[in-house]
Write a protein that holds these residues in place. Structure first.
Motif, PDB file in Angstrom:
ATOM      1  N   GLY A  52      -4.090 -12.755  34.856  1.00  0.00           N
ATOM      2  CA  GLY A  52      -3.337 -13.946  34.483  1.00  0.00           C
ATOM      3  C   GLY A  52      -3.125 -14.058  32.987  1.00  0.00           C
ATOM      4  N   VAL A  53      -4.146 -13.768  32.214  1.00  0.00           N
ATOM      5  CA  VAL A  53      -4.029 -13.822  30.759  1.00  0.00           C
ATOM      6  C   VAL A  53      -3.105 -12.715  30.268  1.00  0.00           C
ATOM      7  N   PHE A  54      -3.186 -11.546  30.882  1.00  0.00           N
ATOM      8  CA  PHE A  54      -2.332 -10.429  30.496  1.00  0.00           C
ATOM      9  C   PHE A  54      -0.862 -10.762  30.748  1.00  0.00           C
ATOM     10  N   LEU A  55      -0.541 -11.307  31.918  1.00  0.00           N
ATOM     11  CA  LEU A  55       0.842 -11.674  32.222  1.00  0.00           C
ATOM     12  C   LEU A  55       1.325 -12.800  31.318  1.00  0.00           C
ATOM     13  N   SER A  56       0.452 -13.752  31.032  1.00  0.00           N
ATOM     14  CA  SER A  56       0.824 -14.836  30.123  1.00  0.00           C
ATOM     15  C   SER A  56       1.131 -14.290  28.732  1.00  0.00           C
ATOM     16  N   ALA A  57       0.328 -13.347  28.267  1.00  0.00           N
ATOM     17  CA  ALA A  57       0.569 -12.740  26.956  1.00  0.00           C
ATOM     18  C   ALA A  57       1.899 -11.992  26.940  1.00  0.00           C
ATOM     19  N   ILE A  58       2.231 -11.342  28.023  1.00  0.00           N
ATOM     20  CA  ILE A  58       3.508 -10.627  28.114  1.00  0.00           C
ATOM     21  C   ILE A  58       4.669 -11.608  28.070  1.00  0.00           C
ATOM     22  N   PHE A  59       4.587 -12.695  28.841  1.00  0.00           N
ATOM     23  CA  PHE A  59       5.671 -13.673  28.861  1.00  0.00           C
ATOM     24  C   PHE A  59       5.827 -14.376  27.514  1.00  0.00           C
ATOM     25  N   VAL A  60       4.732 -14.739  26.882  1.00  0.00           N
ATOM     26  CA  VAL A  60       4.801 -15.381  25.567  1.00  0.00           C
ATOM     27  C   VAL A  60       5.370 -14.408  24.537  1.00  0.00           C
ATOM     28  N   GLY A  61       4.957 -13.165  24.602  1.00  0.00           N
ATOM     29  CA  GLY A  61       5.494 -12.160  23.684  1.00  0.00           C
ATOM     30  C   GLY A  61       6.983 -11.925  23.890  1.00  0.00           C
ATOM     31  N   ALA A  62       7.425 -11.875  25.144  1.00  0.00           N
ATOM     32  CA  ALA A  62       8.846 -11.695  25.422  1.00  0.00           C
ATOM     33  C   ALA A  62       9.656 -12.893  24.940  1.00  0.00           C
ATOM     34  N   PHE A  63       9.143 -14.099  25.151  1.00  0.00           N
ATOM     35  CA  PHE A  63       9.838 -15.300  24.692  1.00  0.00           C
ATOM     36  C   PHE A  63       9.932 -15.328  23.171  1.00  0.00           C
ATOM     37  N   ALA A  64       8.846 -15.008  22.497  1.00  0.00           N
ATOM     38  CA  ALA A  64       8.837 -15.012  21.032  1.00  0.00           C
ATOM     39  C   ALA A  64       9.783 -13.942  20.477  1.00  0.00           C
ATOM     40  N   THR A  65       9.804 -12.767  21.104  1.00  0.00           N
ATOM     41  CA  THR A  65      10.704 -11.705  20.669  1.00  0.00           C
ATOM     42  C   THR A  65      12.155 -12.116  20.851  1.00  0.00           C
ATOM     43  N   ASN A  66      12.466 -12.737  21.987  1.00  0.00           N
ATOM     44  CA  ASN A  66      13.824 -13.204  22.249  1.00  0.00           C
ATOM     45  C   ASN A  66      14.246 -14.264  21.236  1.00  0.00           C
ATOM     46  N   LEU A  67      13.367 -15.200  20.955  1.00  0.00           N
ATOM     47  CA  LEU A  67      13.662 -16.258  19.992  1.00  0.00           C
ATOM     48  C   LEU A  67      13.879 -15.686  18.592  1.00  0.00           C
ATOM     49  N   ALA A  68      13.039 -14.754  18.189  1.00  0.00           N
ATOM     50  CA  ALA A  68      13.165 -14.141  16.867  1.00  0.00           C
ATOM     51  C   ALA A  68      14.449 -13.325  16.759  1.00  0.00           C
ATOM     52  N   PHE A  69      14.788 -12.576  17.806  1.00  0.00           N
ATOM     53  CA  PHE A  69      16.010 -11.768  17.779  1.00  0.00           C
ATOM     54  C   PHE A  69      17.242 -12.654  17.729  1.00  0.00           C
TER      55      PHE A  69
END
Length: 65
Positions: A17-34
């Motif tokens: 659960g923590v691993f998937l949450s980290a992936i989703f947060v990372g993807a969201f942050a990358t999308n926002l930054a891009f």
């Protein structure tokens, strides 16, 4: 180096659960930054040629009426 990797494994990767949450947060942050970066680049390249830059020439203000 193995201490750092072991710490990352124990805190993030070990729990699914923590691993998937980290992936989703990372993807969201990358999308926002891009998106923010690409919009800033687009605005700097096209400064003065966009509607937001020239609309004051074509819109009548409410004070003139």
């Amino acid at each position: 180096m193995s201490g750092v990797l072991g710490g990352i494994y124990n805190t993030v990767i070990r729990s699914n659960g923590v691993f998937l949450s980290a992936i989703f947060v990372g993807a969201f942050a990358t999308n926002l930054a891009f998106d923010t970066g690409s919009n800033a680049l687009w605005d700097s390249i096209n400064r003065g040629r966009q509607w937001k830059d020239i609309k004051h020439r074509y819109m009548e203000s409410e004070d003139e009426e």
